[in-house]
Design an enzyme around this catalytic site. Structure first.
Site, short mmCIF file in Angstrom:
data_model
loop_
_atom_site.label_atom_id
_atom_site.label_comp_id
_atom_site.label_asym_id
_atom_site.label_seq_id
_atom_site.Cartn_x
_atom_site.Cartn_y
_atom_site.Cartn_z
N PHE A 152 0.82 -1.22 0.00
CA PHE A 152 0.00 0.00 0.00
C PHE A 152 0.85 1.27 0.00
O PHE A 152 0.36 2.35 0.31
CB PHE A 152 -0.93 0.01 1.22
CG PHE A 152 -1.89 -1.16 1.24
CD1 PHE A 152 -2.98 -1.18 0.39
CD2 PHE A 152 -1.68 -2.23 2.09
CE1 PHE A 152 -3.87 -2.26 0.39
CE2 PHE A 152 -2.56 -3.31 2.10
CZ PHE A 152 -3.66 -3.32 1.26
N GLU A 155 4.36 6.35 -3.68
CA GLU A 155 5.64 6.85 -4.16
C GLU A 155 5.89 8.21 -3.51
O GLU A 155 4.96 8.97 -3.26
CB GLU A 155 5.63 6.99 -5.68
CG GLU A 155 5.64 5.64 -6.36
CD GLU A 155 5.65 5.76 -7.88
OE1 GLU A 155 6.21 6.73 -8.41
OE2 GLU A 155 5.07 4.87 -8.52
N LYS A 204 -6.60 -4.75 -2.07
CA LYS A 204 -5.70 -3.80 -2.72
C LYS A 204 -6.39 -3.06 -3.87
O LYS A 204 -6.38 -1.82 -3.93
CB LYS A 204 -4.45 -4.54 -3.24
CG LYS A 204 -3.53 -3.70 -4.12
CD LYS A 204 -2.99 -2.51 -3.36
CE LYS A 204 -2.42 -1.46 -4.26
NZ LYS A 204 -1.03 -1.48 -4.45
N CYS A 260 -0.28 3.55 -10.69
CA CYS A 260 -1.20 2.69 -9.95
C CYS A 260 -2.67 3.00 -10.20
O CYS A 260 -3.41 2.15 -10.69
CB CYS A 260 -0.89 2.80 -8.46
SG CYS A 260 0.81 2.38 -8.13
C1 UGA Z 1 -1.25 4.91 -4.71
C2 UGA Z 1 -1.93 4.60 -3.36
O1 UGA Z 1 -2.13 5.80 -2.60
C3 UGA Z 1 -1.07 3.63 -2.55
O2 UGA Z 1 -1.74 3.27 -1.35
C4 UGA Z 1 -0.83 2.37 -3.39
O3 UGA Z 1 0.00 1.45 -2.71
C5 UGA Z 1 -0.16 2.76 -4.70
O4 UGA Z 1 -1.01 3.69 -5.40
C6 UGA Z 1 0.03 1.49 -5.48
O5 UGA Z 1 -0.95 0.89 -5.89
O6 UGA Z 1 1.18 1.02 -5.60
P1 UGA Z 1 0.72 6.54 -5.52
O7 UGA Z 1 0.23 6.25 -6.90
O8 UGA Z 1 2.17 6.45 -5.21
O9 UGA Z 1 -0.04 5.58 -4.44
O10 UGA Z 1 0.31 8.05 -5.19
P2 UGA Z 1 -0.81 8.83 -4.37
O11 UGA Z 1 -0.16 9.61 -3.32
O12 UGA Z 1 -1.92 7.95 -3.97
O13 UGA Z 1 -1.31 9.85 -5.49
C7 UGA Z 1 -1.92 9.39 -6.68
C8 UGA Z 1 -2.36 10.56 -7.53
O14 UGA Z 1 -3.45 11.23 -6.92
C9 UGA Z 1 -1.29 11.61 -7.77
O15 UGA Z 1 -1.33 12.01 -9.12
C10 UGA Z 1 -1.71 12.76 -6.87
O16 UGA Z 1 -1.29 14.01 -7.37
C11 UGA Z 1 -3.22 12.63 -6.88
N1 UGA Z 1 -3.87 13.20 -5.69
C12 UGA Z 1 -3.65 12.65 -4.47
C13 UGA Z 1 -4.74 14.26 -5.83
O17 UGA Z 1 -4.97 14.76 -6.95
N2 UGA Z 1 -5.36 14.78 -4.72
C14 UGA Z 1 -5.15 14.23 -3.48
O18 UGA Z 1 -5.79 14.74 -2.51
C15 UGA Z 1 -4.28 13.16 -3.35
#
Ligand code: UGA
Length: 429
Positions: A152, A155, A204, A260
């Site tokens: 989970f 990045e 997941k 992801c």
């Molecule tokens: C995501 C999940 O949060 C992790 O729990 C999971 O393990 C991972 O995918 C995976 O499947 O390996 P990640 O893709 O690294 O993690 O990044 P996030 O921090 O979740 O952000 C994803 C996207 O959402 C980014 O483009 C971010 O800019 C965007 N985001 C996030 C928003 O636009 N608003 C928010 O409030 C939060």
């Protein structure tokens, strides 16, 4: 405990380093010889905070080592974590060819009991295919178990998320495998949830699909804010104070990216369909997400009238801050669309310039946020790296040809930007 990792990318390498940090001895394997050579030399292969420190520390302590040979992984670890990639195919289904190949390799080399753990995000029922495939290709009689232990981590915060997770999920089919997984996670303090393998696989995918749905929901609300004169940050704060909703993951912007969410939402949609359920909601989640950056670009075009011949500065090219990962980054979708409309795009990212250039060869990249603004007709913030919040707006104004800021992540305070003399546009405010 001796643990093996097969596939030393974002999930595998981080997991390996964190297992070493928790006291295990780890062997990381990857078929990419150049990657393994670099890791053996003590150099990280992608940008992730704190990873270099852990790599240096555990190579010196001999608690992590590297190999290109899957046989080494099968011989070494009591548990073998499979962390190879599961990319999307053009039709949106998940491509399982790397998992299938690894299961054949394991079948060829396994000589005593092992727990083979799926750690990459995989469709529900992958474990039964893994088990059947290993049995099909086994060359001798050996006892083994397949388990599911989804990752989970986010990045950019991968090390901290892995060392201090909210929860650990292990899907197992035998007490023997459960005991091995309990031993692996004994040094961790998070709650450990033991489930069936199918549930672990679905936890997941469902978690990522739910988080992506939440983002598309708040992004859709941001559009209502724009149309109805409300402020998305006030609305999100007001919603988030309800404990059932919570304040996290409610920042509206130009949409989610990364390796992801786009893949998993599409994967979940297709897997559901194959199982006999039409998960239309997830189709809509994807549509809202794409519409978000396109709408923001349309607002820029509306402001500048004509984009052909204009220069646009882009701050932030990675899909989110603190990573050099550009996969499915809204910034690069915007860059491509601007270039197609005849604009010159000058991008700056603290870590992802090189990767962005590889993906969008026509983008010009520069070494500082201010340099990107030089003689540009507008500045667009696509990824909210913290350094952008500290840039002197007066300097930005004198670098730009005209003072126009499009803040796609609502990083800057719009009143401050307006007071500094800019035409300011952001999301849902
Ligand atoms: C995501 C999940 O949060 C992790 O729990 C999971 O393990 C991972 O995918 C995976 O499947 O390996 P990640 O893709 O690294 O993690 O990044 P996030 O921090 O979740 O952000 C994803 C996207 O959402 C980014 O483009 C971010 O800019 C965007 N985001 C996030 C928003 O636009 N608003 C928010 O409030 C939060």
């Amino acid at each position: 405990m001796q643990l093996s990792i097969i596939g030393s990318g974002h999930v595998g390498l981080v997991s390996g380093l964190c297992f070493a940090e928790k006291g295990h001895t780890v062997l990381c394997v990857d078929h990419d010889a150049a990657k393994i050579k670099k890791l053996k030399a003590g150099k990280v292969t992608f940008h992730e905070p704190h990873m270099q420190e852990l790599l240096t520390k555990h190579i010196a302590a001999k608690t992590i080592s590297f190999s290109t040979d899957t046989k080494d992984a099968v011989d070494f670890g009591a548990a073998i974590f499979v962390c190879v990639s599961t990319p999307s195919m053009p039709d949106g289904n998940v491509d399982m060819r790397y998992f299938e190949a690894v299961s054949r390799d394991i079948a060829e080399h396994i000589s005593e009991y092992r727990v083979i753990v799926e750690k990459s995000t995989v469709p529900i029922k992958t474990s039964s295919h893994m088990r059947a495939n290993i049995e099909r290709y086994l060359t001798r009689e050996v006892d083994f178990d397949v388990a599911s232990n989804p990752e989970f981590l986010r990045e950019g915060q991968a090390i901290d998320d892995t060392l201090n997770p909210d929860r650990i999920v292990c899907g197992v089919t035998s007490h023997k495998a459960a005991r091995v997984m309990q031993e692996v996670y004994a040094p961790f303090t998070a709650p450990l949830l033991m489930t069936t393998i199918q549930s672990a696989e679905l936890i997941k995918l469902a978690s990522n699909a739910f988080l992506a749905t939440r983002l598309s929901f708040i992004n859709a609300i941001s559009r209502i804010c724009e149309l109805g004169g409300a402020n998305i940050q006030e609305v999100a704060e007001g919603m988030g104070l309800d404990k059932r909703i919570g304040k996290h993951f409610l920042s509206a912007g130009i949409g989610y990216g990364g390796s992801c969410f786009p893949k998993d939402v599409s994967g979940m949609y297709h897997v559901s369909k194959a199982l006999g359920y039409d998960f239309e909601l997830l189709g809509e989640v994807q549509r809202v997400n794409e519409d978000q950056w396109q709408h923001f670009l349309a607002r820029l075009e509306d402001t500048l009238w004509v984009l052909n011949g204009k220069t646009i500065a882009l701050w932030g090219l990675a899909f989110k801050p603190d990573t050099d990962d550009i996969r499915e980054a809204p910034a690069l979708k915007i860059a491509n669309a601007l270039i197609a409309k005849g604009a010159k795009v000058v991008g700056y990212d603290p870590a992802a310039n090189e990767n962005a250039k590889g993906e969008v060869p026509d983008i010009h990249t520069v070494e500082s946020a201010l340099e990107a603004c030089k003689d540009a007709d507008a500045l667009m913030i696509c990824t909210e790296w913290s350094e952008f919040a500290d840039v002197d707006l007066a300097e930005v104004k004198s670098a730009l040809r005209v003072p126009v800021i499009f803040d796609g992540r609502n990083q800057l305070d719009p009143d401050t930007v307006k007071a500094a003399g800019f035409h300011s546009v952001s999301v849902g405010r």
